[in-house]
Design a protein around this motif. Structure first.
Motif, PDB file in Angstrom:
ATOM      1  N   ALA A  12     -46.145 -15.052   9.599  1.00 37.95           N
ATOM      2  CA  ALA A  12     -44.934 -14.247   9.468  1.00 37.95           C
ATOM      3  C   ALA A  12     -45.260 -12.756   9.511  1.00 37.95           C
ATOM      4  CB  ALA A  12     -44.238 -14.589   8.159  1.00 37.95           C
ATOM      5  N   MET A  13     -44.196 -11.967   9.544  1.00 36.85           N
ATOM      6  CA  MET A  13     -44.372 -10.524   9.576  1.00 36.85           C
ATOM      7  C   MET A  13     -45.018 -10.036   8.277  1.00 36.85           C
ATOM      8  SD  MET A  13     -40.468  -9.120   9.000  1.00 36.85           S
ATOM      9  CE  MET A  13     -40.986  -7.400   9.143  1.00 36.85           C
ATOM     10  N   LEU A  14     -45.782  -8.968   8.393  1.00 35.99           N
ATOM     11  CA  LEU A  14     -46.360  -8.285   7.244  1.00 35.99           C
ATOM     12  C   LEU A  14     -45.592  -6.993   7.011  1.00 35.99           C
ATOM     13  CD1 LEU A  14     -50.147  -8.777   8.035  1.00 35.99           C
ATOM     14  CD2 LEU A  14     -48.877  -9.838   6.175  1.00 35.99           C
ATOM     15  N   PRO A  15     -45.624  -6.442   5.802  1.00 35.34           N
ATOM     16  CA  PRO A  15     -44.927  -5.178   5.556  1.00 35.34           C
ATOM     17  C   PRO A  15     -45.390  -4.091   6.519  1.00 35.34           C
ATOM     18  CG  PRO A  15     -45.634  -6.166   3.490  1.00 35.34           C
ATOM     19  CD  PRO A  15     -46.282  -6.967   4.585  1.00 35.34           C
ATOM     20  N   ALA A  16     -44.449  -3.337   7.031  1.00 37.80           N
ATOM     21  CA  ALA A  16     -44.775  -2.291   8.013  1.00 37.80           C
ATOM     22  C   ALA A  16     -45.773  -1.286   7.449  1.00 37.80           C
ATOM     23  CB  ALA A  16     -43.495  -1.586   8.460  1.00 37.80           C
ATOM     24  N   ASP A  17     -45.616  -0.920   6.184  1.00 36.10           N
ATOM     25  CA  ASP A  17     -46.528   0.052   5.572  1.00 36.10           C
ATOM     26  C   ASP A  17     -47.950  -0.492   5.504  1.00 36.10           C
ATOM     27  OD1 ASP A  17     -44.444   1.814   5.239  1.00 36.10           O
ATOM     28  OD2 ASP A  17     -44.110   1.330   3.126  1.00 36.10           O
ATOM     29  N   VAL A  18     -48.080  -1.781   5.255  1.00 39.28           N
ATOM     30  CA  VAL A  18     -49.397  -2.410   5.220  1.00 39.28           C
ATOM     31  C   VAL A  18     -50.040  -2.384   6.599  1.00 39.28           C
ATOM     32  CG1 VAL A  18     -50.587  -4.630   4.955  1.00 39.28           C
ATOM     33  CG2 VAL A  18     -48.959  -3.873   3.220  1.00 39.28           C
ATOM     34  N   GLY A 194     -50.942 -21.139   1.102  1.00 35.02           N
ATOM     35  CA  GLY A 194     -51.436 -20.557   2.340  1.00 35.02           C
ATOM     36  C   GLY A 194     -50.957 -19.121   2.421  1.00 35.02           C
ATOM     37  N   ALA A 195     -51.741 -18.282   3.054  1.00 38.96           N
ATOM     38  CA  ALA A 195     -51.463 -16.842   2.998  1.00 38.96           C
ATOM     39  C   ALA A 195     -50.375 -16.372   3.947  1.00 38.96           C
ATOM     40  CB  ALA A 195     -52.750 -16.066   3.290  1.00 38.96           C
ATOM     41  N   GLN A 196     -50.101 -17.129   5.015  1.00 42.40           N
ATOM     42  CA  GLN A 196     -49.397 -16.558   6.161  1.00 42.40           C
ATOM     43  C   GLN A 196     -47.890 -16.406   6.019  1.00 42.40           C
ATOM     44  OE1 GLN A 196     -50.984 -19.453   6.056  1.00 42.40           O
ATOM     45  NE2 GLN A 196     -49.846 -21.060   7.064  1.00 42.40           N
ATOM     46  N   LYS A 197     -47.384 -16.444   4.796  1.00 42.74           N
ATOM     47  CA  LYS A 197     -45.957 -16.223   4.557  1.00 42.74           C
ATOM     48  C   LYS A 197     -45.744 -14.908   3.803  1.00 42.74           C
ATOM     49  CE  LYS A 197     -45.680 -20.724   5.630  1.00 42.74           C
ATOM     50  NZ  LYS A 197     -45.160 -21.292   6.876  1.00 42.74           N
ATOM     51  N   ASN A 198     -46.226 -14.879   2.551  1.00 46.68           N
ATOM     52  CA  ASN A 198     -45.996 -13.722   1.685  1.00 46.68           C
ATOM     53  C   ASN A 198     -47.263 -13.021   1.228  1.00 46.68           C
ATOM     54  OD1 ASN A 198     -43.222 -13.285   1.416  1.00 46.68           O
ATOM     55  ND2 ASN A 198     -42.976 -14.851  -0.158  1.00 46.68           N
ATOM     56  N   ILE A 199     -48.428 -13.488   1.717  1.00 48.49           N
ATOM     57  CA  ILE A 199     -49.690 -12.919   1.229  1.00 48.49           C
ATOM     58  C   ILE A 199     -50.420 -12.115   2.295  1.00 48.49           C
ATOM     59  CG2 ILE A 199     -51.993 -13.485   0.341  1.00 48.49           C
ATOM     60  CD1 ILE A 199     -50.772 -15.878  -1.082  1.00 48.49           C
ATOM     61  N   GLY A 200     -50.560 -12.673   3.489  1.00 47.93           N
ATOM     62  CA  GLY A 200     -51.328 -11.989   4.521  1.00 47.93           C
ATOM     63  C   GLY A 200     -51.467 -12.841   5.759  1.00 47.93           C
ATOM     64  N   PRO A 201     -52.554 -12.689   6.507  1.00 46.91           N
ATOM     65  CA  PRO A 201     -52.749 -13.448   7.747  1.00 46.91           C
ATOM     66  C   PRO A 201     -53.103 -14.906   7.472  1.00 46.91           C
ATOM     67  CG  PRO A 201     -54.097 -11.447   7.697  1.00 46.91           C
ATOM     68  CD  PRO A 201     -53.590 -11.669   6.317  1.00 46.91           C
ATOM     69  N   ALA A 248     -54.628  -9.058   2.392  1.00 41.74           N
ATOM     70  CA  ALA A 248     -53.919  -9.591   1.235  1.00 41.74           C
ATOM     71  C   ALA A 248     -53.914  -8.566   0.101  1.00 41.74           C
ATOM     72  CB  ALA A 248     -54.557 -10.897   0.775  1.00 41.74           C
ATOM     73  N   GLY A 249     -55.045  -7.910  -0.090  1.00 38.30           N
ATOM     74  CA  GLY A 249     -55.120  -6.883  -1.122  1.00 38.30           C
ATOM     75  C   GLY A 249     -54.145  -5.750  -0.872  1.00 38.30           C
ATOM     76  N   LEU A 250     -53.983  -5.355   0.390  1.00 37.53           N
ATOM     77  CA  LEU A 250     -53.004  -4.310   0.715  1.00 37.53           C
ATOM     78  C   LEU A 250     -51.585  -4.779   0.410  1.00 37.53           C
ATOM     79  CD1 LEU A 250     -54.285  -2.804   4.115  1.00 37.53           C
ATOM     80  CD2 LEU A 250     -54.809  -2.089   1.766  1.00 37.53           C
ATOM     81  N   VAL A 251     -51.306  -6.051   0.693  1.00 40.25           N
ATOM     82  CA  VAL A 251     -49.977  -6.591   0.399  1.00 40.25           C
ATOM     83  C   VAL A 251     -49.722  -6.587  -1.108  1.00 40.25           C
ATOM     84  CG1 VAL A 251     -48.530  -8.661   0.486  1.00 40.25           C
ATOM     85  CG2 VAL A 251     -49.851  -7.981   2.493  1.00 40.25           C
ATOM     86  N   PHE A 252     -50.722  -6.945  -1.901  1.00 44.41           N
ATOM     87  CA  PHE A 252     -50.546  -6.940  -3.355  1.00 44.41           C
ATOM     88  C   PHE A 252     -50.207  -5.525  -3.848  1.00 44.41           C
ATOM     89  CE2 PHE A 252     -53.944 -10.526  -3.419  1.00 44.41           C
ATOM     90  CZ  PHE A 252     -53.011 -11.432  -2.936  1.00 44.41           C
ATOM     91  N   TYR A 338     -38.998 -13.621   4.394  1.00 48.03           N
ATOM     92  CA  TYR A 338     -39.979 -13.406   3.343  1.00 48.03           C
ATOM     93  C   TYR A 338     -39.922 -11.965   2.827  1.00 48.03           C
ATOM     94  CZ  TYR A 338     -41.851 -17.728   5.386  1.00 48.03           C
ATOM     95  OH  TYR A 338     -42.008 -19.003   5.867  1.00 48.03           O
ATOM     96  N   ASN A 339     -40.815 -11.660   1.892  1.00 50.60           N
ATOM     97  CA  ASN A 339     -40.807 -10.339   1.255  1.00 50.60           C
ATOM     98  C   ASN A 339     -40.800  -9.189   2.249  1.00 50.60           C
ATOM     99  OD1 ASN A 339     -40.933 -11.573  -1.250  1.00 50.60           O
ATOM    100  ND2 ASN A 339     -43.136 -11.271  -1.507  1.00 50.60           N
ATOM    101  N   ALA A 340     -41.546  -9.342   3.347  1.00 48.31           N
ATOM    102  CA  ALA A 340     -41.712  -8.229   4.290  1.00 48.31           C
ATOM    103  C   ALA A 340     -40.465  -7.964   5.127  1.00 48.31           C
ATOM    104  CB  ALA A 340     -42.910  -8.493   5.210  1.00 48.31           C
ATOM    105  N   MET A 341     -39.535  -8.914   5.191  1.00 49.43           N
ATOM    106  CA  MET A 341     -38.321  -8.712   5.978  1.00 49.43           C
ATOM    107  C   MET A 341     -37.411  -7.712   5.261  1.00 49.43           C
ATOM    108  SD  MET A 341     -36.288  -9.171   8.530  1.00 49.43           S
ATOM    109  CE  MET A 341     -37.170 -10.465   9.413  1.00 49.43           C
ATOM    110  N   PRO A 342     -37.145  -6.566   5.878  1.00 52.44           N
ATOM    111  CA  PRO A 342     -36.257  -5.595   5.231  1.00 52.44           C
ATOM    112  C   PRO A 342     -34.816  -6.068   5.298  1.00 52.44           C
ATOM    113  CG  PRO A 342     -36.833  -4.839   7.428  1.00 52.44           C
ATOM    114  CD  PRO A 342     -37.643  -6.095   7.188  1.00 52.44           C
ATOM    115  N   ILE A 343     -34.008  -5.582   4.400  1.00 50.06           N
ATOM    116  CA  ILE A 343     -32.607  -5.996   4.382  1.00 50.06           C
ATOM    117  C   ILE A 343     -31.910  -5.588   5.674  1.00 50.06           C
ATOM    118  CG2 ILE A 343     -31.704  -3.916   3.271  1.00 50.06           C
ATOM    119  CD1 ILE A 343     -29.908  -5.934   1.611  1.00 50.06           C
ATOM    120  N   GLU A 344     -32.430  -4.532   6.320  1.00 54.19           N
ATOM    121  CA  GLU A 344     -31.845  -4.115   7.598  1.00 54.19           C
ATOM    122  C   GLU A 344     -31.941  -5.229   8.642  1.00 54.19           C
ATOM    123  OE1 GLU A 344     -32.854  -0.542   5.269  1.00 54.19           O
ATOM    124  OE2 GLU A 344     -33.981  -2.356   5.830  1.00 54.19           O
TER     125      GLU A 344
END
Length: 361
Positions: A12-18, A194-201, A248-252, A338-344
């Motif tokens: 899934a997508m990761l946060p843009a800032d990450v 598994g990491a690939q939803k809300n944690i990382g790759p 994953a650490g950056l996401v945390f 998931y968390n990284a999806m912005p409300i926009e």
């Protein structure tokens, strides 16, 4: 390029800032002149990074001191085998609640190592799916553990109330909703994700295991899958997926910057409410999950006229809304938010859905 909103269920997508920080640090991490993926996992710089990531995860989930946090290769599906191998010493059988594809997969894999009993299945009433309530009276006290999946990505079913398994260790596959809301870790014997939803790759899994459960592995358990060995070597018995751990650490840290899990849960509730409201208000769309069990991470829906599916997906992609096709098992549509999806992104999707329904209803 116009903005793209990726609704893929995973990876899934990761946060843009990450992603921006990782991009900036890709070639030269903290002045080392090397990428993180080029560092030895034994060097002091990487060990400090790994320790900091673990502590941030502990902070986010308020992990008690008597729980070990492990970073392991193999993703969530790898734990389908690792869990029974590591807990078989507690009993010759385990019990499973089946609410979708992933809990079924875990049960089938566990059956290779012990007797994997099914104690409950998805319930359908008036065309709506829900999960049965499990109590200690439903379980065999001699079982090694009771397993369930807290969020089924394929079927769009989420279990919000933690089942009461009594004295039997509770094991949960939390791959697709971990870190989406606060949880009480002390209710569980093992949490894996598994990491690939809300944690990382993809490729990485996080396991949180109560330390008194570390001594029950089968003698045949491969050393690199043995929880006690992994803990002894600080998740570095073999070379870990170092770059995935770094991300994953950056996401945390990003989650902490958002205000932690209480704040992220509020955003997730708002996103899900917007999307389900759209589905319920537009006659073109249907959702077959009881409102009490609707997933806040994976929103599934069908068009009442299946002939419109291809047109819907084509036009959605033209509007920057990608990866909305439902899983091949169930068909229809699926929006993973998931968390990284912005409300926009959700606002853009609901705006498109309402317009598509108006034109094709």
């Amino acid at each position: 390029m116009s903005e793209i909103f990726n609704f893929c269920a995973g990876p899934a997508m990761l946060p843009a800032d990450v992603m921006k920080q990782a991009q900036a640090e890709f070639i030269d991490w903290q002045g080392t002149g090397r990428s993180v993926m080029e560092l030895s996992h034994r060097c002091k710089e990487y060990i400090a990074l790994a320790n900091e990531a673990e502590q941030d995860l502990r902070d986010l989930l308020s992990v008690p001191d008597n729980y070990k946090v492990l970073f392991i290769q193999g993703g969530g599906r790898g734990q389908f085998s690792s869990v029974p191998m590591n807990l078989k010493g507690l009993g010759e059988s385990a019990e499973f609640l089946l609410t979708g594809s992933w809990s079924k997969g875990a049960q089938q894999e566990a059956n290779k190592f012990l007797q994997a009993k099914v104690v409950g299945n998805t319930v359908e009433k008036d065309g709506l799916l829900s999960a049965p309530e499990i109590t200690p009276n439903d379980l065999d006290t001699k079982s090694a553990y009771f397993h369930y999946c807290s969020n089924e990505t394929v079927d769009g079913i989420e279990i919000n109330q933690v089942p009461d398994s009594g004295e039997i260790p509770l094991v949960v596959d939390m791959s697709s909703n971990i870190l989406s809301k606060p949880i009480d870790v002390s209710k569980f014997g093992v949490i894996y994700a598994g990491a690939q939803k809300n944690i990382g790759p993809s490729g990485l899994a996080v396991v949180i295991v109560r330390e008194d459960l570390l001594d029950y592995a089968m003698p045949e358990t491969p050393t690199f899958l043995h929880y006690k060995t992994i803990d002894k070597f600080d998740s570095m018995y073999n070379t870990p997926p170092t770059y995935s751990w770094y991300l994953a650490g950056l996401v945390f840290k990003w989650l902490k910057e958002q205000g932690g899990l209480t704040a992220i849960a509020k955003k997730n509730n708002e996103k899900a409410a917007l999307l389900y409201q759209c589905i319920d208000e537009c006659d073109l769309y249907t959702n077959n999950v009881h409102p009490d069990y609707r997933s806040k991470m994976n929103v599934t829906f069908h068009l009442k006229d299946k002939e419109l599916d291809t047109q819907f997906l084509t036009e959605a992609e033209q509007n920057g809304l990608v990866a909305l096709k439902g899983h091949r098992i169930v068909g229809g549509m699926r929006a993973s938010i998931y968390n990284a999806m912005p409300i926009e992104g959700v606002v853009a999707l609901t705006k498109f859905m309402r317009d598509f329904a108006r034109r094709n209803g």
